[in-house]
Design a protein around this motif. Structure first.
Motif, PDB file in Angstrom:
ATOM      1  N   ALA A 161       0.799  -1.223   0.000  1.00  0.00           N
ATOM      2  CA  ALA A 161       0.000   0.000   0.000  1.00  0.00           C
ATOM      3  C   ALA A 161       0.832   1.275   0.000  1.00  0.00           C
ATOM      4  N   TYR A 162       2.084   1.186   0.435  1.00  0.00           N
ATOM      5  CA  TYR A 162       2.883   2.400   0.556  1.00  0.00           C
ATOM      6  C   TYR A 162       4.183   2.331  -0.247  1.00  0.00           C
ATOM      7  N   ASP A 163       4.295   1.327  -1.116  1.00  0.00           N
ATOM      8  CA  ASP A 163       5.405   1.211  -2.068  1.00  0.00           C
ATOM      9  C   ASP A 163       6.781   1.257  -1.410  1.00  0.00           C
ATOM     10  N   GLN A 164       6.877   0.690  -0.231  1.00  0.00           N
ATOM     11  CA  GLN A 164       8.169   0.609   0.435  1.00  0.00           C
ATOM     12  C   GLN A 164       8.975  -0.553  -0.162  1.00  0.00           C
ATOM     13  N   PRO A 165      10.273  -0.373  -0.374  1.00  0.00           N
ATOM     14  CA  PRO A 165      11.103  -1.500  -0.833  1.00  0.00           C
ATOM     15  C   PRO A 165      11.057  -2.640   0.185  1.00  0.00           C
ATOM     16  N   PRO A 166      11.248  -3.880  -0.252  1.00  0.00           N
ATOM     17  CA  PRO A 166      11.132  -5.024   0.679  1.00  0.00           C
ATOM     18  C   PRO A 166      11.992  -4.879   1.933  1.00  0.00           C
ATOM     19  N   GLY A 167      13.255  -4.468   1.765  1.00  0.00           N
ATOM     20  CA  GLY A 167      14.123  -4.346   2.939  1.00  0.00           C
ATOM     21  C   GLY A 167      13.629  -3.301   3.914  1.00  0.00           C
ATOM     22  N   ALA A 169      10.529  -2.179   4.158  1.00  0.00           N
ATOM     23  CA  ALA A 169       9.243  -2.624   4.700  1.00  0.00           C
ATOM     24  C   ALA A 169       9.442  -3.613   5.846  1.00  0.00           C
ATOM     25  N   ILE A 170      10.380  -4.527   5.672  1.00  0.00           N
ATOM     26  CA  ILE A 170      10.663  -5.493   6.740  1.00  0.00           C
ATOM     27  C   ILE A 170      11.187  -4.783   7.979  1.00  0.00           C
ATOM     28  N   TYR A 171      12.087  -3.816   7.756  1.00  0.00           N
ATOM     29  CA  TYR A 171      12.655  -3.059   8.875  1.00  0.00           C
ATOM     30  C   TYR A 171      11.560  -2.321   9.640  1.00  0.00           C
ATOM     31  N   LEU A 172      10.692  -1.621   8.901  1.00  0.00           N
ATOM     32  CA  LEU A 172       9.605  -0.889   9.543  1.00  0.00           C
ATOM     33  C   LEU A 172       8.639  -1.837  10.247  1.00  0.00           C
ATOM     34  N   GLY A 173       8.328  -2.969   9.602  1.00  0.00           N
ATOM     35  CA  GLY A 173       7.398  -3.922  10.202  1.00  0.00           C
ATOM     36  C   GLY A 173       7.926  -4.519  11.492  1.00  0.00           C
ATOM     37  N   VAL A 174       9.195  -4.911  11.498  1.00  0.00           N
ATOM     38  CA  VAL A 174       9.777  -5.527  12.688  1.00  0.00           C
ATOM     39  C   VAL A 174       9.902  -4.510  13.818  1.00  0.00           C
ATOM     40  N   PHE A 175      10.388  -3.305  13.503  1.00  0.00           N
ATOM     41  CA  PHE A 175      10.564  -2.291  14.541  1.00  0.00           C
ATOM     42  C   PHE A 175       9.241  -1.965  15.215  1.00  0.00           C
ATOM     43  N   HIS A 176       8.202  -1.722  14.425  1.00  0.00           N
ATOM     44  CA  HIS A 176       6.926  -1.312  15.004  1.00  0.00           C
ATOM     45  C   HIS A 176       6.191  -2.482  15.653  1.00  0.00           C
ATOM     46  N   ALA A 177       6.443  -3.709  15.211  1.00  0.00           N
ATOM     47  CA  ALA A 177       5.860  -4.865  15.892  1.00  0.00           C
ATOM     48  C   ALA A 177       6.462  -5.021  17.280  1.00  0.00           C
ATOM     49  N   ILE A 178       7.784  -4.865  17.383  1.00  0.00           N
ATOM     50  CA  ILE A 178       8.445  -4.929  18.690  1.00  0.00           C
ATOM     51  C   ILE A 178       7.943  -3.809  19.590  1.00  0.00           C
ATOM     52  N   SER A 179       7.859  -2.605  19.034  1.00  0.00           N
ATOM     53  CA  SER A 179       7.409  -1.462  19.819  1.00  0.00           C
ATOM     54  C   SER A 179       5.962  -1.625  20.271  1.00  0.00           C
TER      55      SER A 179
END
Length: 455
Positions: A161-167, A169-179
């Motif tokens: 939905a936000y056209d983030q590159p895979p790397g 997107a993974i970084y953002l997903g993991v960081f915010h999931a932990i947070s």
């Protein structure tokens, strides 16, 4: 790796069993100091300017105490190394709180007898210290599963939905999931999550992770084993679930009513977006500092409602702060019994011990006194209004991380005060609650009664 971490935590548990309060405070203080030292390294900063000791200490305390209050923009001020270090500190703080809280629960259960021991069995099927490795492994696995599930959804959404590159997107997903799971509230955007205010994939995923972490390890595991049999739930689980549902529903309705026509918050949104934003805003005081609305633009009545929700917090033995919904539930039953003139406080078909009643009252009074003292000092140290500094003090004590926008503008002395309040709010109620239970003594005589006027 899991077995290695389990061994380390089990060794730490041995020290905890000998000196609970000292071990908890020293352990968290050591991690905060190490985190502050790491954040002061040149590699942790996104610029060439050195990081001040107060900024590093405040950020490390906020991360380890899984609060989320910040004095600098997380994404702009810290480098990738600094952001990863913050995520690691959040993870250590969350796992440490859940593990320590569960171990203290077992200690208390052994100290006060069969009834509490049966409650402890609901989380590990054992009330003996020989089950410590299994407890630690369960805490680790539960955390990793929840965080992985949230990271997977968030990563997919950022990519599609936000056209983030895979790397990225993974970084953002993991960081915010932990947070999110650890109820920390750190985000990698200047506006926190306001840009996703009407995105249900982002908001509901983060809200679900916050609720899962805030329920508490004992309650979460009992729900996983017996969610279809509510009649067999322990009283801890019943109070936590019922109080959580009531607070979430009440908070959503309050924010909808107060902010519906506010042009700076819910006003411009369509009706489904308003409902989503109000629900998300009601979840965060559990205690995660994410916000999809501009807190500074909310009505003062919404600030007061948020103060109340933050002070209550989430479930026991979890990543949430506050006095906990179980304490609120016990206080409600105590008040109900007194209003009805009943000699005993009964919850369901069980009697609440007098010692537990006193613990709930003492914990609430001391917490209120700490927030009041901190609010007064902030009024002396800063030029801000009472409603603003009260919001800041409650947010710090309850390890929430929400702010009316004044955190960065406070002087260094106020930052140190808030850092101390975050630390006290995270380890204080935990150690105080267990200490009150472990200090219970049996008196073999009764003193004559006296009469006091109440009210």
């Amino acid at each position: 790796m899991v077995s290695g971490i389990t061994t380390v935590m089990t060794i730490g548990a041995s020290a905890l069993l000998r000196h609970p309060a000292r071990a908890v405070v020293s352990g968290f203080a050591l991690v905060v100091a190490a985190g502050a030292a790491g954040l002061m390294l040149p590699a942790a900063s996104a610029s060439t300017e050195p990081v001040s000791l107060v900024t590093a200490l405040f950020t490390a305390t906020s991360a380890v105490c899984i609060t989320g209050l910040v004095v600098v923009d997380t994404a702009a001020h810290w480098s990738v190394f600094g952001e990863i270090l913050i995520a690691v500190l959040i993870q250590i703080g969350g796992l440490g709180i859940m593990t320590v809280a569960t171990l203290l629960t077992l200690m208390v259960s052994r100290r006060i007898g069969l009834r509490a021991r049966l409650s402890a069995q609901a989380e590990t099927k054992t009330a003996t210290m020989t089950g410590l490795p299994r407890i630690v492994r369960n805490v680790l696995l539960f955390s990793l599963v929840c965080e992985s599930a949230a990271a997977l959804v968030l990563t997919g959404r950022f990519m599609l939905a936000y056209d983030q590159p895979p790397g990225r997107a993974i970084y953002l997903g993991v960081f915010h999931a932990i947070s999110a799971f650890n109820n920390a509230g750190f985000a990698l955007w200047p506006d926190n999550l306001m840009r996703f205010v009407t995105d249900p994939w982002i908001c509901l995923t983060i809200a679900a992770a916050v609720i899962a972490g805030g329920l508490g390890f004992p309650v979460a595991f009992e729900l996983l084993r017996g969610w279809r049999r509510p009649r067999h739930w322990t009283m801890l689980t019943r109070i936590t679930v019922v109080a959580t549902i009531i607070l979430l529903a009440a908070g959503t309705l309050v924010f909808l009513a107060a902010e519906w026509h506010n042009p700076a918050t819910l006003g411009p949104l369509h009706d489904p977006g308003k409902l989503l934003a109000a629900f998300f805003t009601a979840v965060m005081p559990r205690t995660a500092g994410f916000n999809s609305l501009d807190i500074a633009q909310m009505h003062h009545s919404s600030w007061l409602a948020t103060d109340v929700l933050m002070f209550i917090g989430g479930g026991s033995a979890g990543t949430a702060g506050g006095i906990k919904v179980t304490t609120l539930g016990m206080l409600a039953f105590i008040a109900w019994a007194q209003l009805r003139g009943e000699p005993q406080v009964n919850i369901g078909h069980r009697r609440l011990p007098a010692a537990t009643q006193r613990q709930a009252v003492v914990l609430t009074l001391l917490s209120g006194g700490l927030v009041t003292t901190a609010t007064y000092l902030l009024l002396v140290l800063t030029p801000h209004r009472l409603d603003q500094v009260l919001f800041e003090a409650v947010s710090a004590f309850a390890t929430v991380g929400l702010s009316t926008g004044i955190t960065a503008d406070l002087p260094a002395t106020a930052h140190l005060l808030l850092a101390a309040l975050m630390f006290a709010g995270r380890v204080g109620p935990l150690t105080l609650g267990s200490a009150l239970a472990l200090r219970e003594r049996t008196r073999r005589y009764e003193l004559p009664e006296t009469t006091m006027i109440v009210g």
